[in-house]
Write a protein that holds these residues in place. Structure first.
Motif, PDB file in Angstrom:
ATOM      1  N   ARG A 129       0.826  -1.219   0.000  1.00  0.00           N
ATOM      2  CA  ARG A 129       0.000   0.000   0.000  1.00  0.00           C
ATOM      3  C   ARG A 129       0.853   1.259   0.000  1.00  0.00           C
ATOM      4  O   ARG A 129       0.556   2.213  -0.696  1.00  0.00           O
ATOM      5  CB  ARG A 129      -0.907   0.021   1.230  1.00  0.00           C
ATOM      6  CG  ARG A 129      -2.115  -0.856   1.149  1.00  0.00           C
ATOM      7  CD  ARG A 129      -3.087  -0.593   2.300  1.00  0.00           C
ATOM      8  NE  ARG A 129      -2.475  -0.558   3.614  1.00  0.00           N
ATOM      9  CZ  ARG A 129      -2.293  -1.606   4.407  1.00  0.00           C
ATOM     10  NH1 ARG A 129      -2.670  -2.798   4.005  1.00  0.00           N
ATOM     11  NH2 ARG A 129      -1.746  -1.473   5.600  1.00  0.00           N
ATOM     12  N   GLU A 130       1.910   1.264   0.803  1.00  0.00           N
ATOM     13  CA  GLU A 130       2.699   2.485   0.976  1.00  0.00           C
ATOM     14  C   GLU A 130       3.781   2.681  -0.086  1.00  0.00           C
ATOM     15  O   GLU A 130       4.123   3.813  -0.398  1.00  0.00           O
ATOM     16  CB  GLU A 130       3.337   2.493   2.362  1.00  0.00           C
ATOM     17  CG  GLU A 130       2.327   2.659   3.473  1.00  0.00           C
ATOM     18  CD  GLU A 130       2.976   2.796   4.834  1.00  0.00           C
ATOM     19  OE1 GLU A 130       4.217   2.889   4.916  1.00  0.00           O
ATOM     20  OE2 GLU A 130       2.238   2.818   5.831  1.00  0.00           O
ATOM     21  N   PHE A 131       4.331   1.598  -0.603  1.00  0.00           N
ATOM     22  CA  PHE A 131       5.439   1.701  -1.565  1.00  0.00           C
ATOM     23  C   PHE A 131       5.177   0.852  -2.809  1.00  0.00           C
ATOM     24  O   PHE A 131       5.998  -0.002  -3.172  1.00  0.00           O
ATOM     25  CB  PHE A 131       6.754   1.273  -0.910  1.00  0.00           C
ATOM     26  CG  PHE A 131       7.010   1.919   0.425  1.00  0.00           C
ATOM     27  CD1 PHE A 131       7.103   3.296   0.542  1.00  0.00           C
ATOM     28  CD2 PHE A 131       7.164   1.150   1.568  1.00  0.00           C
ATOM     29  CE1 PHE A 131       7.338   3.896   1.773  1.00  0.00           C
ATOM     30  CE2 PHE A 131       7.412   1.732   2.809  1.00  0.00           C
ATOM     31  CZ  PHE A 131       7.495   3.114   2.907  1.00  0.00           C
ATOM     32  N   PRO A 132       4.045   1.046  -3.483  1.00  0.00           N
ATOM     33  CA  PRO A 132       3.744   0.190  -4.637  1.00  0.00           C
ATOM     34  C   PRO A 132       4.756   0.332  -5.772  1.00  0.00           C
ATOM     35  O   PRO A 132       4.974  -0.615  -6.524  1.00  0.00           O
ATOM     36  CB  PRO A 132       2.352   0.659  -5.076  1.00  0.00           C
ATOM     37  CG  PRO A 132       2.239   2.056  -4.565  1.00  0.00           C
ATOM     38  CD  PRO A 132       3.029   2.069  -3.282  1.00  0.00           C
ATOM     39  N   ASP A 133       5.390   1.492  -5.887  1.00  0.00           N
ATOM     40  CA  ASP A 133       6.362   1.686  -6.962  1.00  0.00           C
ATOM     41  C   ASP A 133       7.535   0.722  -6.832  1.00  0.00           C
ATOM     42  O   ASP A 133       7.980   0.136  -7.819  1.00  0.00           O
ATOM     43  CB  ASP A 133       6.852   3.135  -6.991  1.00  0.00           C
ATOM     44  CG  ASP A 133       7.391   3.621  -5.642  1.00  0.00           C
ATOM     45  OD1 ASP A 133       6.859   3.193  -4.599  1.00  0.00           O
ATOM     46  OD2 ASP A 133       8.336   4.417  -5.633  1.00  0.00           O
ATOM     47  N   ILE A 134       8.024   0.515  -5.632  1.00  0.00           N
ATOM     48  CA  ILE A 134       9.154  -0.398  -5.405  1.00  0.00           C
ATOM     49  C   ILE A 134       8.733  -1.835  -5.694  1.00  0.00           C
ATOM     50  O   ILE A 134       9.413  -2.565  -6.415  1.00  0.00           O
ATOM     51  CB  ILE A 134       9.668  -0.290  -3.959  1.00  0.00           C
ATOM     52  CG1 ILE A 134      10.220   1.111  -3.694  1.00  0.00           C
ATOM     53  CG2 ILE A 134      10.730  -1.341  -3.680  1.00  0.00           C
ATOM     54  CD1 ILE A 134      10.575   1.351  -2.244  1.00  0.00           C
ATOM     55  N   ILE A 135       7.612  -2.234  -5.138  1.00  0.00           N
ATOM     56  CA  ILE A 135       7.141  -3.605  -5.271  1.00  0.00           C
ATOM     57  C   ILE A 135       6.801  -3.929  -6.722  1.00  0.00           C
ATOM     58  O   ILE A 135       7.212  -4.957  -7.257  1.00  0.00           O
ATOM     59  CB  ILE A 135       5.914  -3.855  -4.359  1.00  0.00           C
ATOM     60  CG1 ILE A 135       6.174  -3.419  -2.925  1.00  0.00           C
ATOM     61  CG2 ILE A 135       5.470  -5.305  -4.431  1.00  0.00           C
ATOM     62  CD1 ILE A 135       7.403  -3.992  -2.282  1.00  0.00           C
TER      63      ILE A 135
END
Length: 102
Positions: free
Chosen positions: A56-62
């Motif tokens: 939820r907080e870091f979707p860009d990384i995942i």
């Protein structure tokens, strides 16, 4: 192949360690990036478990890791507070995927 947990809380890590899964706890975006790089470099790890909070907080990384690599598989799991998903998330996912209402 091994599994590795990257969690945002100690309770989830403790539970997974009881099941034989190693892992670590991180809280900040930079910590997550560094730990992911470290885990991705280990060719023995086939599955990375992440708590849903990171999705939820870091979707860009995942999403970046999911799109660029076949392995390891990244699986988001609920933490000690339960899932943040709706109660019928599986049904709505199937409905969207096949275009039929169940």
């Amino acid at each position: 192949m091994k599994m590795y947990l990257i969690s945002d809380n100690v309770d989830t890590l403790t539970g997974m360690r009881l099941a034989g899964v190693e892992g670590s706890v991180v809280h900040e975006k930079e910590e997550l990036k560094a730990k992911l790089d470290e885990v991705l470099a280990d060719k023995e790890i086939g599955i990375i478990l992440l708590t849903e909070k990171f999705g939820r907080e870091f979707p860009d990384i995942i999403d970046n890791v999911k799109l660029e690599r076949r392995l390891p598989l990244i699986v988001e799991i609920p933490d000690r507070h339960g899932t943040g998903r709706k109660a019928d998330f599986i049904t709505s996912y199937v409905n969207e995927a096949i275009g039929l209402r169940l």
